[in-house]
Write an enzyme that holds these catalytic residues in place. Sequence first.
Site, PDB file in Angstrom:
ATOM      1  N   ASP A  99       3.092  -0.434  -5.321  1.00 42.92           N
ATOM      2  CA  ASP A  99       1.807  -0.908  -5.837  1.00 42.92           C
ATOM      3  C   ASP A  99       1.736  -0.854  -7.362  1.00 42.92           C
ATOM      4  O   ASP A  99       1.178  -1.760  -7.993  1.00 42.92           O
ATOM      5  CB  ASP A  99       0.668  -0.076  -5.246  1.00 42.92           C
ATOM      6  CG  ASP A  99       0.354  -0.470  -3.806  1.00 42.92           C
ATOM      7  OD1 ASP A  99       1.055  -1.349  -3.267  1.00 42.92           O
ATOM      8  OD2 ASP A  99      -0.583   0.106  -3.215  1.00 42.92           O
ATOM      9  N   HIS A 131       0.826  -1.208   0.000  1.00 43.64           N
ATOM     10  CA  HIS A 131       0.000   0.000   0.000  1.00 43.64           C
ATOM     11  C   HIS A 131       0.861   1.260   0.000  1.00 43.64           C
ATOM     12  O   HIS A 131       0.528   2.255   0.628  1.00 43.64           O
ATOM     13  CB  HIS A 131      -0.970   0.008   1.177  1.00 43.64           C
ATOM     14  CG  HIS A 131      -2.017  -1.059   1.080  1.00 43.64           C
ATOM     15  ND1 HIS A 131      -3.064  -0.999   0.189  1.00 43.64           N
ATOM     16  CD2 HIS A 131      -2.148  -2.231   1.742  1.00 43.64           C
ATOM     17  CE1 HIS A 131      -3.808  -2.085   0.321  1.00 43.64           C
ATOM     18  NE2 HIS A 131      -3.280  -2.844   1.240  1.00 43.64           N
TER      19      HIS A 131
END
Length: 513
Positions: free
Chosen positions: A166, A161
């Site tokens: 990501d 995250h």
Amino acid sequence: MGPTQDRSEIAFFDVETTVPTRPGQRFAILEFGAILVCPKKLEELHNYSTLVRPADPSLISSLSVRCNGITPDAVVSAPTFADIADTVFDILHGRIWAGHNILRFDCARIREAFAEIGRPAPEPKGTIDSLALLTQRFGRRAGDMKMASLATYFGLGQQTHRSLDDVRMNLEVLKYCATVLFLESSLPDIFTVNSWVSPNATTRSRSNAKSSPEGTSQNLSTPSSKFKFENASNASPPDQGKEEIHPIFSLVTQGTAEVESVLAVTTADQPNPFDMSQLSNQMETQSLQPDDTMEDKSAPESREMCSTASVSEGSSGYAGFMEPDEVSLSSISDGVVPLFPGSQIQKIKLLHNDVILQLCCSRLKIRFGISTKFVDQAGRPRLSFVVDISQSLCTVLDACEVVVRKLVKDSGSSSEWRHVVTRKGGFFNHPTARLHIPTVVFGNVAQYATEMYQKEASGTIQKLVFVKFDAAELDSLLKPGTFVDAFLSLDPYDYQQSAGIRLVAKKLIIHSE
């Protein structure tokens, strides 16, 4: 090798943000990360990432920190978005944008951030939303289609995250999915294509209560107000077959854009699973309408929990309603059913002897009237009210919680469990539960999805027909102390770091005695 002047690279990008904790509060970008990728070789040509200091550091709540690990101290010396706006614009403008659920989240946040500093936002020449693309082409074999679940499915490690991590994981997931689809298209009679649910699928939600930054306006452009009566000498249970056709009974929300997203995916033709011409169509310019969904870059269908059990709803989708005393606790289980008849997307439901469990509860006393505390992404209140419940209903709901809570835990979710029954000490404090009144939207007209009737002291029952979405009007009917007969659907959810069971009113009979 760096970016080219013709801006042919694909810009994979991701933003990490604060999590709104009250209606009307907007998101604030805490981190921006992007990579420029060669579309022919899928190699990373250039990357950029930076933390971003929000104008109001108090927006970084403990909930935000729990979602992405970015603390106020981490951004205290970071540049503001105004400081990095030129760089972000140069990376994104005129290129193909790519990311997981970017159309519903990241694109909206970028536009908002540029609007806040009084500058025009960058515009893409095309978009690739890997959530929509993979849900349609790859199916739900990896479970809920969150990035974390896809990464686990392919053994790519845990999602951090953080923006740059990501987007790189997003690219790798696309490579793996493309390879599998290419192999399957080469030998379609040998490879299994429609493996919809993985027993190893995991879930990791991010944020907590879903709040909309659009405020709490209750009025829509609808016909004039006031409800009408229709005679109903015998108020029958709602037509479940008709209601189940509409995806409003998904595990998540009743947002119009979300319904359209589900329909767009589930009604698509299913040709060659990796038709490159259709893949190129996904890259064409799409409308970037801001949407305030703050999920782990996932659409409504991807927020559902997964189970290896399955069940048929039957041809009509109506399984009947049971009084709490009729329920055998040992017969309660979980299973998956189509989102609506004919759909390959599935939702989790509670079952009783392999039939969908729905409850009919007589003479529930309203403790608190209509609440408009929470709103959807269009600014409409999410209507609910609180009732006192009997011990028999408490027992059934407690047993249902045991089943769903185990499912949530087994899925790997870290969401906080929200009890469906509220218990407080004191002789006069009966157990309570919150009943939700869903809405459907047709164009710009919102309507209640709950069938509502009024029962006179004489026993006469009349159907209420509302011609306008008006929370105040509904509150005048569902006042504290009023008794209602409620026909309830039990909808499990695991969304934005919260999990539980939502009691959705399919039908209400309001006593006017």
